[in-house]
Enzyme design. Structure first.
Site, mmCIF file in Angstrom:
data_model
loop_
_atom_site.group_PDB
_atom_site.id
_atom_site.type_symbol
_atom_site.label_atom_id
_atom_site.label_comp_id
_atom_site.label_asym_id
_atom_site.label_seq_id
_atom_site.Cartn_x
_atom_site.Cartn_y
_atom_site.Cartn_z
ATOM 1 C CG MET A 64 -1.787 1.200 1.400
ATOM 2 S SD MET A 64 -2.696 1.176 2.975
ATOM 3 C CE MET A 64 -3.847 -0.157 2.683
ATOM 4 C CB CYS A 65 2.029 3.667 -2.136
ATOM 5 S SG CYS A 65 1.039 3.686 -3.649
ATOM 6 C CE1 TYR A 66 2.067 9.569 1.340
ATOM 7 C CE2 TYR A 66 3.584 8.614 -0.248
ATOM 8 C CZ TYR A 66 3.354 9.265 0.944
ATOM 9 O OH TYR A 66 4.411 9.601 1.748
ATOM 10 C CG PHE A 93 -3.705 5.240 3.791
ATOM 11 C CD1 PHE A 93 -3.900 4.215 4.696
ATOM 12 C CD2 PHE A 93 -4.047 6.530 4.164
ATOM 13 C CE1 PHE A 93 -4.422 4.462 5.952
ATOM 14 C CE2 PHE A 93 -4.570 6.800 5.413
ATOM 15 C CZ PHE A 93 -4.758 5.759 6.319
#
EC number: 2.8.1.1
Length: 109
Positions: A64-66, A93
């Protein structure tokens, strides 16, 4: 698996609820501390070695990233390091927080 698989935030949430898939968050420390999925490992260059020691290479990993862009490169990198099954979470996220605000925790200082 030679290529990571992009999955929706809904698919990621179901896998997370099952508890059989490792979840890593590659956002910056301040963003991670402000809020992340419970149990998500904060994966950075300095914590990679620890993650690799603690995680079975045959256990699926979700990244998971931005917004779901940076996670693609990280997912491919984890495959190259020997992990068998790696997923990149579409929407990152931001999508998780929008869809599952009840499942966000923050670090207490």
């Amino acid at each position: 698996m030679e290529q990571f698989e992009a999955i929706s935030v809904e698919q990621a949430y179901l896998r997370w609820k099952e508890g059989k898939t490792a979840l890593v968050d590659i956002r910056d420390p301040q963003s991670y501390e402000a809020g992340h999925a419970p149990g998500a490992f904060h994966l950075t260059n300095s914590s990679l070695h620890t993650f690799m020691q603690q995680t079975d290479f045959d256990q699926p990993v979700m990244v998971m990233c931005y917004h779901g862009n940076s996670s693609k490169g990280a997912a491919q990198y984890l495959l190259q390091q020997g992990f068998d099954v790696v997923y990149s979470i579409d929407g990152g996220f931001e999508a998780w927080a929008r869809s599952y605000p009840q499942d966000i925790t923050s670090e207490s200082r």
